[in-house]
Design a protein around this motif. Structure first.
Motif, PDB file in Angstrom:
ATOM      1  N   LYS A  38       2.790  16.210   7.931  1.00  0.00           N
ATOM      2  CA  LYS A  38       2.798  17.331   6.997  1.00  0.00           C
ATOM      3  C   LYS A  38       1.433  17.470   6.319  1.00  0.00           C
ATOM      4  CE  LYS A  38       5.023  18.945   2.741  1.00  0.00           C
ATOM      5  NZ  LYS A  38       6.029  18.634   1.677  1.00  0.00           N
ATOM      6  N   GLU A  39       0.837  16.363   5.974  1.00  0.00           N
ATOM      7  CA  GLU A  39      -0.492  16.394   5.351  1.00  0.00           C
ATOM      8  C   GLU A  39      -1.524  17.000   6.300  1.00  0.00           C
ATOM      9  OE1 GLU A  39      -3.338  13.165   3.019  1.00  0.00           O
ATOM     10  OE2 GLU A  39      -1.185  12.787   3.261  1.00  0.00           O
ATOM     11  N   LEU A  40      -1.405  16.673   7.586  1.00  0.00           N
ATOM     12  CA  LEU A  40      -2.312  17.261   8.573  1.00  0.00           C
ATOM     13  C   LEU A  40      -2.099  18.770   8.664  1.00  0.00           C
ATOM     14  CD1 LEU A  40      -4.394  17.004  10.841  1.00  0.00           C
ATOM     15  CD2 LEU A  40      -2.488  16.489  12.413  1.00  0.00           C
ATOM     16  N   ALA A  41      -0.838  19.197   8.643  1.00  0.00           N
ATOM     17  CA  ALA A  41      -0.555  20.632   8.697  1.00  0.00           C
ATOM     18  C   ALA A  41      -1.119  21.358   7.478  1.00  0.00           C
ATOM     19  CB  ALA A  41       0.955  20.854   8.805  1.00  0.00           C
ATOM     20  N   ILE A  42      -0.990  20.742   6.310  1.00  0.00           N
ATOM     21  CA  ILE A  42      -1.547  21.353   5.092  1.00  0.00           C
ATOM     22  C   ILE A  42      -3.067  21.440   5.185  1.00  0.00           C
ATOM     23  CG2 ILE A  42      -1.830  21.018   2.603  1.00  0.00           C
ATOM     24  CD1 ILE A  42       0.965  19.792   2.565  1.00  0.00           C
ATOM     25  N   GLN A  43      -3.668  20.413   5.799  1.00  0.00           N
ATOM     26  CA  GLN A  43      -5.117  20.449   6.017  1.00  0.00           C
ATOM     27  C   GLN A  43      -5.487  21.617   6.922  1.00  0.00           C
ATOM     28  OE1 GLN A  43      -7.487  18.835   4.543  1.00  0.00           O
ATOM     29  NE2 GLN A  43      -8.789  17.667   5.910  1.00  0.00           N
ATOM     30  N   ILE A  59       0.847  -1.190   0.000  1.00  0.00           N
ATOM     31  CA  ILE A  59       0.000   0.000   0.000  1.00  0.00           C
ATOM     32  C   ILE A  59       0.883   1.241   0.000  1.00  0.00           C
ATOM     33  CG2 ILE A  59      -2.033  -1.015   1.118  1.00  0.00           C
ATOM     34  CD1 ILE A  59      -0.952  -0.011   3.769  1.00  0.00           C
ATOM     35  N   PRO A  60       0.390   2.351  -0.515  1.00  0.00           N
ATOM     36  CA  PRO A  60       1.198   3.586  -0.563  1.00  0.00           C
ATOM     37  C   PRO A  60       1.100   4.356   0.750  1.00  0.00           C
ATOM     38  CG  PRO A  60      -0.866   3.955  -1.714  1.00  0.00           C
ATOM     39  CD  PRO A  60      -0.883   2.505  -1.264  1.00  0.00           C
ATOM     40  N   LEU A  61       1.407   3.705   1.860  1.00  0.00           N
ATOM     41  CA  LEU A  61       1.317   4.350   3.167  1.00  0.00           C
ATOM     42  C   LEU A  61       2.425   5.390   3.306  1.00  0.00           C
ATOM     43  CD1 LEU A  61      -0.228   4.164   5.934  1.00  0.00           C
ATOM     44  CD2 LEU A  61       1.695   2.749   6.719  1.00  0.00           C
ATOM     45  N   PRO A  62       2.090   6.637   3.630  1.00  0.00           N
ATOM     46  CA  PRO A  62       3.130   7.659   3.789  1.00  0.00           C
ATOM     47  C   PRO A  62       3.867   7.497   5.111  1.00  0.00           C
ATOM     48  CG  PRO A  62       0.975   8.612   4.224  1.00  0.00           C
ATOM     49  CD  PRO A  62       0.737   7.197   3.779  1.00  0.00           C
ATOM     50  N   SER A  63       5.042   8.071   5.196  1.00  0.00           N
ATOM     51  CA  SER A  63       5.819   8.035   6.426  1.00  0.00           C
ATOM     52  C   SER A  63       5.158   8.897   7.491  1.00  0.00           C
ATOM     53  CB  SER A  63       7.235   8.538   6.157  1.00  0.00           C
ATOM     54  OG  SER A  63       7.192   9.872   5.653  1.00  0.00           O
ATOM     55  N   LYS A  64       5.653   8.795   8.703  1.00  0.00           N
ATOM     56  CA  LYS A  64       5.069   9.560   9.809  1.00  0.00           C
ATOM     57  C   LYS A  64       5.130  11.053   9.528  1.00  0.00           C
ATOM     58  CE  LYS A  64       6.103   6.284  13.546  1.00  0.00           C
ATOM     59  NZ  LYS A  64       6.853   6.074  14.817  1.00  0.00           N
TER      60      LYS A  64
END
Length: 906
Positions: free
Chosen positions: A453-458, A443-448
């Motif tokens: 970072k995705e949460l911060a962009i959200q 699966i394309p699971l991102p690193s921690k």
């Protein structure tokens, strides 16, 4: 030992121990069993393992000056049995690789550190600490000028895994597969993807046939290759691998429609997208729990349950938590999956869930960006979320759902809360490590840090800038920190941060204490030069007046390896109009990292400005090779082909291309000087371009002109229709290229009306192929162009006359007369009013009157009951009455004579 080798290798690949209980006689077997179970501390610190990780005595002096590859003595076997020795090296490589995954991807916290694994000959290395070793490994992981993320934990484990996997191996066939996995993880910690040696993929191809008898193993191999290609943005190859994985696993799936409700107050059921999917029957499948409190994977014992990742409810006042489908309401009753009830589908095997999530990514890659794509992806994700079978797979499904819901007002709250919960669950021990690692490569699971970072962009998208800033500062992602300060109206603070980092002041305040360092000097000695170069580039982005000096500084301190420095410097020269310098810098940048599309594109544009057509062709060809959906690059490539001049077209240029949308390939003189082979390449490039820039009339205009020039008149007709549809509402009749329209009519009318008259001998027309670019093959498209596209929207004399010629060719005399009369009414003669004083315009109008009278005289007699004489006399009389001011002109006598002739004919 050789008999058990295949079983142990398969156990390592699948994460499940597949050998029997009599294997415990060998220490290597015990270590392999520990690795499969996730007991990495025990496996890596076993006495036999310590022999592998013993640091050579020759490295005792200035150890940090030696690469990690020189620390281990790989040439001396640890065991007498060669097969057993190879297996030990591979097993420890897998242990290091999965330890690296545990600490940076899946959690929970790792109970072993690299210095616990490495064995030094004496105590002379007491000054070597974990952070120094980690920073050295991160520096070695820099690749093609792209730095590895500087806060990567346990980077030494990845380096040790790479060293151990590099071999040599003669007996372990799965080594190329593990090299593929290690390469994928390496790519994910770099700032940007870099070129991968072709051997990484070619080396695993022989495994395809050897594991074909095991469908799940074959599916995993295809799936992992596809995910790697997806990460490298090769969407077509990724799509092919995903489909091969589904076929190997015998996964049956179909995206269809079913009646259902999506809102609480919906009265009538309407068709909803639903993904029907069914796994093949597997002997290992056991009972499952779907009570929402826990779940059981197919590989776990009947008494082992794992807590699910927290799934947040929607809690919306309108939308339902899940779409409520009408039982057995699939829209395709003849489907192979029509027996499935969309409201109650069976649980899928975790591997098949991984495949569906990957196919969901493929929907995103291969579809345009519009609402239907989100609906399609949501159907795939919903099918996986509904039946959790594995902790990591369910985490990935919830992450994808969160991404899809982030753009909708009614679901954005759950999206953010769900993403935050996924970030917070990583350090917990709510599930077994062996289970978390079971499908982590599938699966394309991102690193921690990527998930944070995705949460911060959200948060940024919601306007919660302070919370985003805190996360970025914790992750030390300084570019994003600077952007946050700029969005808060304080760019000076961002500039201050970058300067403090370069001068060491910020490290002393925030990093030294947290990492238990005594001075900043030690940190800066082991600091990655690639990261220093990145900071100098960031400073150049902020201080535009000194940008060139900062970029050049970054290039120097990186020892001419920073692709970021050359990309930034090249872009700076391009913006200044210094195209030759831009070309030099960008060529260095793409030599370091050839996978960055933007660098190739700007390089191509710079070559165009310098009229280096061959250089531009190469650059734009690379653009479309990286991203074949880049319509702008396809358009630019077509323009370059049309400017390459005399000479043969390059053999490797077919099916590649790009050009600026504001540049038209419309200069007829230039096109005529271009070799036909280049024109054909331009046509193919533009044909690809219109797939992705369908609404850009400029591209269609280029395509139309080139299609005319290469003889593809059917495509030219299609292009002209699109231009009229896009522009007629704004510019009226100017949207029609009348020269092209007349050429299309000529191509139709130059052949006989009777198709059999166009062939020689005794054969008939239906025995010969139809050319879609001439005669009857082109007629239907041209006729539709007039009747469905042009005439309902615009009109002009030339358009009506061209249409009249087409009707004449069909012997439709009455309709042809009407078309010519319509053309006359909007011509100069038909619209001329009293008071006209321009003699030349009047003389031209006289010619138009004579022309329409001749046409009525020739065609009128062929129409039964036609009163063409009255029509002709009326036209002449009306024109004479409007233009009596020109009675003294010589042409006036021609009008009166024409009027007399018509009276006599009547």
């Amino acid at each position: 030992m050789s008999q058990a080798l295949e079983a142990i290798e398969k156990s390592l690949l699948t994460g499940q121990w597949l050998t029997n209980g009599s294997d415990g006689h060998s220490s290597v077997f015990d270590i392999a069993r520990d690795v499969v179970d996730g007991a990495f501390h025990k496996a890596l610190t076993a006495p036999l393992s310590q022999q592998i990780f013993s640091v050579r005595a020759t490295c005792s002096s200035e150890i940090l000056d030696h690469p990690l590859d020189d620390w281990l003595n790989k040439s001396d076997p640890s065991l007498d049995d060669e097969i057993e020795d190879e297996l030990l090296h591979l097993t420890l490589a897998v242990a290091c690789l999965h330890a690296f995954v545990q600490i940076n991807w899946t959690g929970p916290d790792l109970d072993v550190k690299p210095l616990n694994v490495l064995v030094f000959a004496s105590g002379s290395f007491a000054s070597l600490n974990e952070d120094t070793l980690n920073q050295k490994s991160i520096a070695e992981l820099t690749c093609c000028g792209e730095p590895a993320y500087h806060l990567t934990q346990g980077a030494t484990f990845l380096r040790l895994a790479q060293i151990l996997i590099s071999g040599p191996y003669r007996h372990c066939r799965s080594v190329p597969w593990w090299n593929l996995r290690a390469s994928m993880l390496h790519q994910q910690i770099l700032d940007e993807p870099v070129a991968v040696p072709e051997s990484v993929f070619s080396a695993v191809e022989p495994l395809t046939s050897s594991i074909a008898a095991d469908p799940d193993l074959a599916a995993r191999l295809h799936l992992e290759c596809g995910l790697f290609q997806h990460f490298l943005s090769d969407n077509k190859s990724a799509a092919d691998y995903f489909l091969r994985a589904a076929k190997a696993s015998d996964l049956q799936y179909e995206l269809t429609g079913a009646l259902g409700k999506r809102t609480k107050y919906q009265q009538n059921e309407i068709s909803q997208l639903v993904l029907l999917a069914e796994s093949r029957s597997r002997d290992s499948d056991g009972p499952q729990s779907d009570n929402g409190q826990g779940f059981q994977d197919a590989n776990t014992s009947a008494n082992t349950f794992t807590k699910l990742p927290e799934t947040f409810p929607l809690n919306d006042d309108t939308l339902l938590e899940q779409t409520e489908y009408t039982p057995s309401s699939t829209a395709l009753p003849r489907s192979r999956l029509s027996h499935l009830d969309p409201s109650s589908q069976p649980a899928l095997h975790p591997l098949d869930q991984c495949i569906l999530l990957s196919l969901c990514l493929n929907v995103k890659n291969m579809s345009p960006s519009h609402g239907l794509t989100n609906e399609q992806m949501s159907a795939y994700v919903a099918r996986v979320v509904s039946h959790p079978r594995n902790w990591t797979v369910h985490t990935m499904a919830l992450l994808l759902r969160s991404r899809l819901e982030s753009s909708r007002t009614r679901t954005v709250e759950r999206s953010t809360l769900q993403l935050q919960a996924l970030v917070e669950q990583m350090p917990t021990a709510d599930s077994a490590l062996s289970e978390r690692l079971l499908y982590v490569h599938d699966i394309p699971l991102p690193s921690k840090w990527e998930m944070e970072k995705e949460l911060a962009i959200q948060f940024l998208s919601l306007g919660v800038v302070r919370s985003a800033l805190e996360i970025f500062e914790q992750l030390e992602m300084w570019e994003e920190v600077v952007k946050c300060w700029m969005s808060m109206g304080n760019p000076e603070r961002g500039l201050e941060i970058v300067r403090d980092l370069l001068e060491g002041r910020k490290a002393e305040a925030e990093e030294v204490l947290s990492r238990a360092k005594t001075t900043t000097t030690e940190r800066r000695e082991t600091h990655s030069v690639a990261r220093d170069a990145k900071l100098w580039c960031l400073l150049g982005d902020l201080e535009l007046e000194n940008a060139q000096a900062h970029y050049e500084k970054a290039w120097v301190i990186s020892r001419q390896t920073s692709g970021r420095a050359m990309r930034s410097l090249g872009g700076l020269h391009f913006n200044r109009g210094e195209y030759s310098q831009a070309i030099m810098c960008l060529r260095r940048a793409v030599a370091i990292n050839p996978l960055l599309h933007r660098s190739w594109f700007v390089l191509g544009c710079a070559c165009v400005r310098e009229e280096d057509w061959e250089g531009a062709r190469v650059a734009f060809s690379r653009c479309v090779a990286i991203d074949d959906e880049d319509g702008e690059s396809w358009n630019n490539l077509a323009s370059v082909y049309l400017r390459m001049g005399e000479g043969e077209a390059p053999a490797d240029a077919i099916d590649q291309g790009d050009l600026d949308a504001n540049t038209e390939a419309r200069n007829g003189h230039e096109i005529k000087r271009v070799p036909f082979s280049n024109k054909l390449l331009a046509f193919r490039a533009l044909k690809e371009c219109i797939k992705y820039r369908y609404e850009d009339w400029r591209v269609w205009s280029n395509y139309m002109v080139v299609a005319i020039d290469v003889g593809e008149l059917s495509e030219a007709c299609r292009a002209l229709a699109r231009i009229v549809e896009e522009k007629s509402g704004k510019v009226g009749g100017e949207c029609v290229d009348e020269d092209v329209l007349e050429r299309l009519v000529n191509a139709v009318t130059r052949t006989p009306l009777n198709a059999d008259d166009a062939v020689e001998g005794d054969i008939s027309a239906h025995q010969t192929p139809v050319n879609p670019s001439e005669g009857r093959g082109l007629f239907r498209r041209v006729s539709d162009l007039f009747e469905r596209t042009i005439l309902p929207r615009v009109s002009s004399p030339r358009i009506f006359r061209a249409y009249g010629r087409l009707l004449t060719w069909q012997s439709r005399w009455d309709e042809a007369i009407r078309a010519y009369l319509d053309g006359y009414r909007c011509s100069l003669a038909g619209t001329m009013e009293k008071g006209e004083t321009d003699v030349k315009r009047w003389q031209e109008a006289v010619g138009e009157v004579e022309e329409i009278v001749d046409l009525l005289r020739n065609f009128g007699s062929r129409v039964e009951g036609s009163k063409w004489q009255l029509q002709a006399r009326s036209i002449v009389r009306t024109f004479i009455g409007r233009t009596r001011d020109f009675e003294d002109e010589p042409e006036w006598n021609r009008l009166t004579e024409l009027q007399d002739e018509l009276r006599k004919e009547e």
